[in-house]
Scaffold this motif. Structure first.
Motif, PDB file in Angstrom:
ATOM      1  N   GLY A   1       0.821  -1.216   0.000  1.00 54.65           N
ATOM      2  CA  GLY A   1       0.000   0.000   0.000  1.00 54.65           C
ATOM      3  C   GLY A   1       0.848   1.255   0.000  1.00 54.65           C
ATOM      4  O   GLY A   1       0.598   2.194  -0.766  1.00 54.65           O
ATOM      5  N   PHE A   2       1.868   1.278   0.853  1.00 58.99           N
ATOM      6  CA  PHE A   2       2.750   2.435   0.916  1.00 58.99           C
ATOM      7  C   PHE A   2       3.445   2.646  -0.426  1.00 58.99           C
ATOM      8  O   PHE A   2       3.481   3.766  -0.957  1.00 58.99           O
ATOM      9  CB  PHE A   2       3.788   2.258   2.035  1.00 58.99           C
ATOM     10  CG  PHE A   2       4.557   3.497   2.338  1.00 58.99           C
ATOM     11  CD1 PHE A   2       4.204   4.297   3.409  1.00 58.99           C
ATOM     12  CD2 PHE A   2       5.641   3.895   1.558  1.00 58.99           C
ATOM     13  CE1 PHE A   2       4.903   5.460   3.706  1.00 58.99           C
ATOM     14  CE2 PHE A   2       6.350   5.047   1.833  1.00 58.99           C
ATOM     15  CZ  PHE A   2       5.984   5.832   2.915  1.00 58.99           C
ATOM     16  N   LEU A   3       3.986   1.563  -0.985  1.00 61.12           N
ATOM     17  CA  LEU A   3       4.741   1.681  -2.237  1.00 61.12           C
ATOM     18  C   LEU A   3       3.857   2.077  -3.407  1.00 61.12           C
ATOM     19  O   LEU A   3       4.272   2.845  -4.276  1.00 61.12           O
ATOM     20  CB  LEU A   3       5.457   0.369  -2.533  1.00 61.12           C
ATOM     21  CG  LEU A   3       6.517  -0.018  -1.509  1.00 61.12           C
ATOM     22  CD1 LEU A   3       7.048  -1.404  -1.783  1.00 61.12           C
ATOM     23  CD2 LEU A   3       7.629   1.000  -1.461  1.00 61.12           C
ATOM     24  N   THR A   4       2.643   1.583  -3.426  1.00 60.57           N
ATOM     25  CA  THR A   4       1.713   1.932  -4.492  1.00 60.57           C
ATOM     26  C   THR A   4       1.360   3.413  -4.424  1.00 60.57           C
ATOM     27  O   THR A   4       1.361   4.114  -5.445  1.00 60.57           O
ATOM     28  CB  THR A   4       0.451   1.054  -4.401  1.00 60.57           C
ATOM     29  OG1 THR A   4       0.844  -0.325  -4.530  1.00 60.57           O
ATOM     30  CG2 THR A   4      -0.539   1.403  -5.496  1.00 60.57           C
ATOM     31  N   LEU A   5       1.081   3.891  -3.225  1.00 63.14           N
ATOM     32  CA  LEU A   5       0.787   5.315  -3.058  1.00 63.14           C
ATOM     33  C   LEU A   5       2.004   6.181  -3.393  1.00 63.14           C
ATOM     34  O   LEU A   5       1.883   7.212  -4.048  1.00 63.14           O
ATOM     35  CB  LEU A   5       0.326   5.592  -1.628  1.00 63.14           C
ATOM     36  CG  LEU A   5      -1.073   5.089  -1.290  1.00 63.14           C
ATOM     37  CD1 LEU A   5      -1.298   5.113   0.212  1.00 63.14           C
ATOM     38  CD2 LEU A   5      -2.120   5.903  -2.016  1.00 63.14           C
ATOM     39  N   GLU A   6       3.166   5.741  -2.940  1.00 58.98           N
ATOM     40  CA  GLU A   6       4.387   6.502  -3.214  1.00 58.98           C
ATOM     41  C   GLU A   6       4.641   6.596  -4.716  1.00 58.98           C
ATOM     42  O   GLU A   6       4.932   7.681  -5.238  1.00 58.98           O
ATOM     43  CB  GLU A   6       5.576   5.847  -2.513  1.00 58.98           C
ATOM     44  CG  GLU A   6       6.878   6.578  -2.703  1.00 58.98           C
ATOM     45  CD  GLU A   6       8.041   5.935  -1.976  1.00 58.98           C
ATOM     46  OE1 GLU A   6       8.940   6.679  -1.557  1.00 58.98           O
ATOM     47  OE2 GLU A   6       8.067   4.688  -1.813  1.00 58.98           O
ATOM     48  N   ALA A   7       4.515   5.473  -5.422  1.00 57.25           N
ATOM     49  CA  ALA A   7       4.767   5.467  -6.874  1.00 57.25           C
ATOM     50  C   ALA A   7       3.770   6.329  -7.630  1.00 57.25           C
ATOM     51  O   ALA A   7       4.108   6.924  -8.655  1.00 57.25           O
ATOM     52  CB  ALA A   7       4.723   4.032  -7.396  1.00 57.25           C
ATOM     53  N   ALA A   8       2.552   6.433  -7.109  1.00 56.34           N
ATOM     54  CA  ALA A   8       1.514   7.228  -7.765  1.00 56.34           C
ATOM     55  C   ALA A   8       1.567   8.699  -7.375  1.00 56.34           C
ATOM     56  O   ALA A   8       0.746   9.491  -7.832  1.00 56.34           O
ATOM     57  CB  ALA A   8       0.135   6.660  -7.426  1.00 56.34           C
ATOM     58  N   GLY A   9       2.536   9.076  -6.548  1.00 57.29           N
ATOM     59  CA  GLY A   9       2.630  10.461  -6.103  1.00 57.29           C
ATOM     60  C   GLY A   9       1.543  10.812  -5.104  1.00 57.29           C
ATOM     61  O   GLY A   9       1.128  11.964  -5.014  1.00 57.29           O
TER      62      GLY A   9
END
Length: 193
Positions: free
Chosen positions: A152-160
């Protein structure tokens, strides 16, 4: 005739590189054929189609991630192991933004390489959780919590998706610290009470 030197393995490795460049969702057989300098029908001599390609890419990416997680966990225990594995997981997702989504695919039982890679990745997580005395159903629940939090963290981070004025690295460290606390005080499953 297949292009000289082109094998199913080289096709999958090139697909992985292309996915990192254009994104997992934009990886197509047509784009891969163009990248390899072959006609699309020639590509089918090496992969049976888009589903077969994504399956093989998932096996490759999961094996790479499993190796990184296992290496990060080696010789560590508890919070130290958790932090090292979380950092390795995040680093892999950042370095391979197109491959990383493929690691989320459940291994196909008909693909022994993918099953082995999945077992190694989960094994690295279970080894860490044993350091918290989490085994059996508790380890399954904790592994799912860890994966969900990191993904979840990485997905949000990658999406800005993190726009607040706090350093994202600090937030990631806090997430991992919170997981460490949670694993040290993990509740017994209701079925055990």
């Amino acid at each position: 005739m297949p292009r000289a030197g082109l094998t199913p393995q080289t096709v999958v490795r090139e697909a992985a590189r292309l996915a990192d460049e254009v994104g997992y969702e934009r990886l197509t057989l047509a784009a891969l054929a163009g990248r390899l300098g072959v006609a699309l029908p020639s590509l089918y001599k090496h992969v049976r189609g888009a589903d077969a390609l994504t399956q093989r890419l998932a096996a490759l990416a999961t094996a790479e991630l499993a190796t990184e997680l296992t290496t990060a966990a080696a010789g560590r225990a508890g919070g130290d192991a958790l932090r090292a594995v979380a950092a390795a997981y995040r680093d892999y997702a950042r370095r391979h933004p197109g491959r990383y989504p493929a690691t989320q695919r459940v291994p196909d039982p008909a693909d022994p390489e993918h099953v082995d890679a999945g077992d190694r990745a989960v094994g690295a997580i279970y080894a860490i959780l044993q350091g918290y005395s989490l085994t059996g159903d508790a380890a399954v629940d904790a592994a799912r919590a860890l994966r969900s939090a990191l993904h979840g963290f990485l997905t949000l981070e990658a999406a800005g998706g993190f726009g607040l004025p706090r350093d994202v690295d600090r937030s990631f460290d806090q997430l991992v610290s919170a997981l460490d606390i949670a694993f040290r005080s993990w509740p017994e499953p209701e079925s055990s009470r």
